[in-house]
Design a protein around this motif. Sequence first.
Motif, PDB file in Angstrom:
ATOM      1  N   SER A 138       0.155  -6.751   2.472  1.00 16.65           N
ATOM      2  CA  SER A 138       0.236  -5.719   3.417  1.00 16.65           C
ATOM      3  C   SER A 138       0.703  -5.618   4.549  1.00 16.65           C
ATOM      4  CB  SER A 138      -1.299  -5.306   3.362  1.00 16.65           C
ATOM      5  OG  SER A 138      -1.943  -5.255   2.088  1.00 16.65           O
ATOM      6  N   LEU A 139       0.405  -6.823   5.368  1.00 18.43           N
ATOM      7  CA  LEU A 139       0.972  -7.029   6.674  1.00 18.43           C
ATOM      8  C   LEU A 139       2.545  -7.097   6.525  1.00 18.43           C
ATOM      9  CD1 LEU A 139       0.308  -7.393   9.588  1.00 18.43           C
ATOM     10  CD2 LEU A 139       0.307 -10.100   9.212  1.00 18.43           C
ATOM     11  N   PHE A 140       3.083  -7.905   5.650  1.00 20.51           N
ATOM     12  CA  PHE A 140       4.462  -7.774   5.331  1.00 20.51           C
ATOM     13  C   PHE A 140       5.027  -6.167   5.185  1.00 20.51           C
ATOM     14  CE2 PHE A 140       7.938  -7.452   2.207  1.00 20.51           C
ATOM     15  CZ  PHE A 140       8.872  -8.014   2.829  1.00 20.51           C
ATOM     16  N   LEU A 141       4.474  -5.638   4.405  1.00 23.56           N
ATOM     17  CA  LEU A 141       4.864  -4.173   4.123  1.00 23.56           C
ATOM     18  C   LEU A 141       4.622  -3.324   5.346  1.00 23.56           C
ATOM     19  CD1 LEU A 141       3.465  -3.293   0.788  1.00 23.56           C
ATOM     20  CD2 LEU A 141       5.762  -4.031   1.230  1.00 23.56           C
ATOM     21  N   GLU A 142       3.879  -3.516   6.240  1.00 26.06           N
ATOM     22  CA  GLU A 142       3.355  -2.711   7.321  1.00 26.06           C
ATOM     23  C   GLU A 142       4.660  -3.255   8.617  1.00 26.06           C
ATOM     24  OE1 GLU A 142       1.728   0.479   9.432  1.00 26.06           O
ATOM     25  OE2 GLU A 142       1.814  -0.291   7.371  1.00 26.06           O
ATOM     26  N   MET A 143       4.788  -4.374   8.648  1.00 29.57           N
ATOM     27  CA  MET A 143       5.785  -4.787   9.603  1.00 29.57           C
ATOM     28  C   MET A 143       7.204  -4.380   9.058  1.00 29.57           C
ATOM     29  SD  MET A 143       4.471  -8.667  10.274  1.00 29.57           S
ATOM     30  CE  MET A 143       6.067  -9.099  10.889  1.00 29.57           C
ATOM     31  N   LYS A 144       7.353  -4.284   7.992  1.00 30.98           N
ATOM     32  CA  LYS A 144       8.714  -3.899   7.446  1.00 30.98           C
ATOM     33  C   LYS A 144       8.865  -2.212   7.707  1.00 30.98           C
ATOM     34  CE  LYS A 144      11.012  -3.497   3.049  1.00 30.98           C
ATOM     35  NZ  LYS A 144      10.353  -2.024   2.470  1.00 30.98           N
ATOM     36  N   ARG A 145       7.821  -1.722   7.519  1.00 27.06           N
ATOM     37  CA  ARG A 145       8.025  -0.199   7.644  1.00 27.06           C
ATOM     38  C   ARG A 145       8.191  -0.091   9.361  1.00 27.06           C
ATOM     39  NH1 ARG A 145       4.962   3.386  10.032  1.00 27.06           N
ATOM     40  NH2 ARG A 145       3.233   2.070  10.694  1.00 27.06           N
ATOM     41  N   VAL A 146       7.381  -0.627  10.144  1.00 28.77           N
ATOM     42  CA  VAL A 146       7.623  -0.496  11.514  1.00 28.77           C
ATOM     43  C   VAL A 146       8.975  -0.951  12.043  1.00 28.77           C
ATOM     44  CG1 VAL A 146       6.944  -1.173  13.968  1.00 28.77           C
ATOM     45  CG2 VAL A 146       5.158  -0.699  12.268  1.00 28.77           C
ATOM     46  N   ILE A 147       9.419  -2.178  11.548  1.00 31.29           N
ATOM     47  CA  ILE A 147      11.034  -2.438  12.033  1.00 31.29           C
ATOM     48  C   ILE A 147      11.979  -1.427  11.550  1.00 31.29           C
ATOM     49  CG2 ILE A 147      12.690  -4.265  11.451  1.00 31.29           C
ATOM     50  CD1 ILE A 147      10.178  -6.333  11.607  1.00 31.29           C
ATOM     51  N   PHE A 148      11.953  -1.074  10.219  1.00 25.13           N
ATOM     52  CA  PHE A 148      13.070  -0.123   9.588  1.00 25.13           C
ATOM     53  C   PHE A 148      12.531   1.182   9.602  1.00 25.13           C
ATOM     54  CE2 PHE A 148      13.444  -4.442   7.463  1.00 25.13           C
ATOM     55  CZ  PHE A 148      14.719  -4.453   7.729  1.00 25.13           C
ATOM     56  N   ARG A 149      11.372   1.464  10.429  1.00 23.94           N
ATOM     57  CA  ARG A 149      11.148   3.034  10.525  1.00 23.94           C
ATOM     58  C   ARG A 149      10.930   3.810   9.226  1.00 23.94           C
ATOM     59  NH1 ARG A 149      14.300   4.780  16.168  1.00 23.94           N
ATOM     60  NH2 ARG A 149      13.391   2.954  17.318  1.00 23.94           N
ATOM     61  N   GLU A 150      10.185   3.129   8.379  1.00 26.72           N
ATOM     62  CA  GLU A 150      10.303   3.739   6.911  1.00 26.72           C
ATOM     63  C   GLU A 150       9.133   4.883   6.880  1.00 26.72           C
ATOM     64  OE1 GLU A 150      11.283  -0.173   4.519  1.00 26.72           O
ATOM     65  OE2 GLU A 150       9.226   0.485   4.636  1.00 26.72           O
ATOM     66  N   GLU A 151       9.401   5.784   6.152  1.00 28.51           N
ATOM     67  CA  GLU A 151       8.354   6.959   6.125  1.00 28.51           C
ATOM     68  C   GLU A 151       7.126   6.393   5.273  1.00 28.51           C
ATOM     69  OE1 GLU A 151       7.743  11.632   4.394  1.00 28.51           O
ATOM     70  OE2 GLU A 151       9.647  10.336   4.039  1.00 28.51           O
ATOM     71  N   VAL A 152       5.818   6.781   5.898  1.00 34.84           N
ATOM     72  CA  VAL A 152       4.679   6.536   5.345  1.00 34.84           C
ATOM     73  C   VAL A 152       4.439   7.182   3.931  1.00 34.84           C
ATOM     74  CG1 VAL A 152       2.281   6.418   5.518  1.00 34.84           C
ATOM     75  CG2 VAL A 152       3.387   6.065   7.368  1.00 34.84           C
ATOM     76  N   ARG A 153       4.142   6.433   2.769  1.00 38.83           N
ATOM     77  CA  ARG A 153       4.110   7.109   1.445  1.00 38.83           C
ATOM     78  C   ARG A 153       2.600   6.759   1.020  1.00 38.83           C
ATOM     79  NH1 ARG A 153       9.515   5.722  -1.887  1.00 38.83           N
ATOM     80  NH2 ARG A 153      11.017   6.561  -0.448  1.00 38.83           N
ATOM     81  N   TRP A 154       1.861   7.789   0.511  1.00 35.92           N
ATOM     82  CA  TRP A 154       0.748   7.786   0.207  1.00 35.92           C
ATOM     83  C   TRP A 154       0.537   7.388  -1.262  1.00 35.92           C
ATOM     84  CZ3 TRP A 154      -4.055   8.044   2.440  1.00 35.92           C
ATOM     85  CH2 TRP A 154      -5.305   8.385   1.490  1.00 35.92           C
ATOM     86  N   TYR A 155      -0.414   6.486  -1.509  1.00 36.60           N
ATOM     87  CA  TYR A 155      -0.421   6.447  -3.150  1.00 36.60           C
ATOM     88  C   TYR A 155      -1.827   6.748  -3.304  1.00 36.60           C
ATOM     89  CZ  TYR A 155      -2.220   3.573  -7.114  1.00 36.60           C
ATOM     90  OH  TYR A 155      -2.741   3.255  -8.203  1.00 36.60           O
ATOM     91  N   LYS A 156      -2.075   7.595  -4.472  1.00 34.00           N
ATOM     92  CA  LYS A 156      -3.304   8.007  -4.989  1.00 34.00           C
ATOM     93  C   LYS A 156      -3.782   7.416  -6.053  1.00 34.00           C
ATOM     94  CE  LYS A 156      -4.011  11.010  -8.064  1.00 34.00           C
ATOM     95  NZ  LYS A 156      -5.067  10.457  -8.813  1.00 34.00           N
ATOM     96  N   THR A 157      -4.904   6.788  -6.024  1.00 32.85           N
ATOM     97  CA  THR A 157      -5.397   5.812  -7.118  1.00 32.85           C
ATOM     98  C   THR A 157      -5.689   6.527  -8.414  1.00 32.85           C
ATOM     99  OG1 THR A 157      -7.040   4.924  -5.222  1.00 32.85           O
ATOM    100  CG2 THR A 157      -7.652   4.549  -7.629  1.00 32.85           C
ATOM    101  N   GLU A 158      -5.140   6.003  -9.251  1.00 39.75           N
ATOM    102  CA  GLU A 158      -5.148   6.477 -10.533  1.00 39.75           C
ATOM    103  C   GLU A 158      -6.663   6.519 -11.316  1.00 39.75           C
ATOM    104  OE1 GLU A 158      -2.333   5.063 -13.539  1.00 39.75           O
ATOM    105  OE2 GLU A 158      -1.005   4.003 -11.736  1.00 39.75           O
ATOM    106  N   ARG A 159      -6.807   7.768 -12.124  1.00 32.60           N
ATOM    107  CA  ARG A 159      -8.356   7.705 -12.485  1.00 32.60           C
ATOM    108  C   ARG A 159      -8.551   7.406 -13.918  1.00 32.60           C
ATOM    109  NH1 ARG A 159     -10.065   8.165  -7.295  1.00 32.60           N
ATOM    110  NH2 ARG A 159      -9.195  10.252  -6.522  1.00 32.60           N
ATOM    111  N   PHE A 160      -9.829   7.283 -14.190  1.00 31.14           N
ATOM    112  CA  PHE A 160      -9.861   7.070 -15.602  1.00 31.14           C
ATOM    113  C   PHE A 160     -11.146   7.985 -16.304  1.00 31.14           C
ATOM    114  CE2 PHE A 160      -8.868   3.032 -13.830  1.00 31.14           C
ATOM    115  CZ  PHE A 160      -8.108   2.439 -14.633  1.00 31.14           C
ATOM    116  N   GLU A 161     -11.157   8.177 -17.645  1.00 25.74           N
ATOM    117  CA  GLU A 161     -12.200   9.223 -18.134  1.00 25.74           C
ATOM    118  C   GLU A 161     -13.500   8.505 -17.828  1.00 25.74           C
ATOM    119  OE1 GLU A 161     -12.160  11.690 -19.793  1.00 25.74           O
ATOM    120  OE2 GLU A 161     -10.061  12.035 -20.523  1.00 25.74           O
ATOM    121  N   GLN A 162     -14.403   9.274 -17.160  1.00 22.62           N
ATOM    122  CA  GLN A 162     -15.722   8.794 -16.812  1.00 22.62           C
ATOM    123  C   GLN A 162     -16.489   8.992 -18.188  1.00 22.62           C
ATOM    124  OE1 GLN A 162     -15.637  10.269 -12.270  1.00 22.62           O
ATOM    125  NE2 GLN A 162     -17.406  10.979 -13.612  1.00 22.62           N
TER     126      GLN A 162
END
Length: 408
Positions: free
Chosen positions: A377-401
């Motif tokens: 995660s730290l690698f991805l966050e450093m990469k985002r800051v250095i290359f000024r990447e756009e933040v992308r939201w990941y929505k957790t996939e659901r299962f049948e309850q």
Amino acid sequence: MLLYHMFLMQGGYSHFRKFEKVIPEWQKKMVNLPTVSVFIPAHNEEVVIGNTLRAMSRLYYPKDKLEIIVINDNSSDRTAEIVEEFTRKYSFIRLIETIAPNKGKGKSSALNEGLRQSSGDVIAVYDADNTPERMALWYLIMGLVNDPESAAVVGKFRVINAAQTWLTRFINIETICFQWMAQGGRWKWFKVATIPGTNFAIRRSIMEQLGGWDVKALAEDTELTIRVYNLGYHIRFFPAAITWEQEPETLKIWWKQRTRWARGNQYVVLKFLTQFLSLKRKRIVFDLFYFFFTYFLFFFGVILSNVLFIANLFFDLNLTVGNVALILWLLAVLLFLAEVMITLSIEKTEMNGKNFLYVILMYFTYSQMWIVLVVYSLFLEMKRVIFREEVRWYKTERFEQKNNGGTK
């Protein structure tokens, strides 16, 4: 860190023994109730949204002072269709659609859309997979009504699919420890709690003063927590308010979700540590340093230790594992087992032989997986800051309850 969590466990256990005692007295002030807007951000939630809205329809709160708002964020499945079925049946349930610039940008943007299109004096937030117990919202509002210095009141969440897989059993143990150590323990000793992503209520006036949610924050809850404390308010942990939520059942989904969490917390640490001198409320510095130790110093210390240990197996580094070190390691393992099992004893049915075996296994597997995940995660966050990447939201996939915890 283990000794600190033992200290938190003692605080959490003490809070568990006492928190319900205020309810009879607090109940007397539940007369002139505020209006409440409940936000449920939803993106492709057709698998779970029906169960969630059934639980919402049973909430104990005056319906003329309640609006349940599902914020449909660019869904491509039957989410909107299912919600509309409930809107025809219940007048207090509404469906709104995100619009530009908030459309399809993630949870924070959806919540900001809800803030713009709602009117409640209090904002409550639940994830789309949540089935709150009938009294959950009532207790959240009770905390706000009786504690004018609190900007927000947060409840407790439990895992609805805890028995499904080995992974959900680990997560169940982890979440119980979080509730009673990190939330209950810190509230007891320091009057500090963290806003979670679900099952909390916050005053609208506070959200408007803060300008809504930070759309750049992947951990929008932690980021909001820091800003609330900086205004001079506190956040109360009131575990009488209970919701049940679904957790990842596969390692792939867990990895994506927890990577977002770790990156989000790393973003918060770096954002506010750089503003250290300008922070008005120094109490929150304690939390910032806790996250800094957790996501930076502690993990790098463990990694260095592991690297040296493995390297010494192949190359003579003149390192020896003495008897004192072995005793300390054994004591650390026993301390981990003791604090987790005592914490599990707070929840009925959770302190048992099966969970004891899972806690032992957890120490050598699940806990170690977090080390790799935080580094990644730290690698991805450093990469985002250095290359000024756009933040992308990941929505957790659901299962049948397969069951429903929102009926109590």
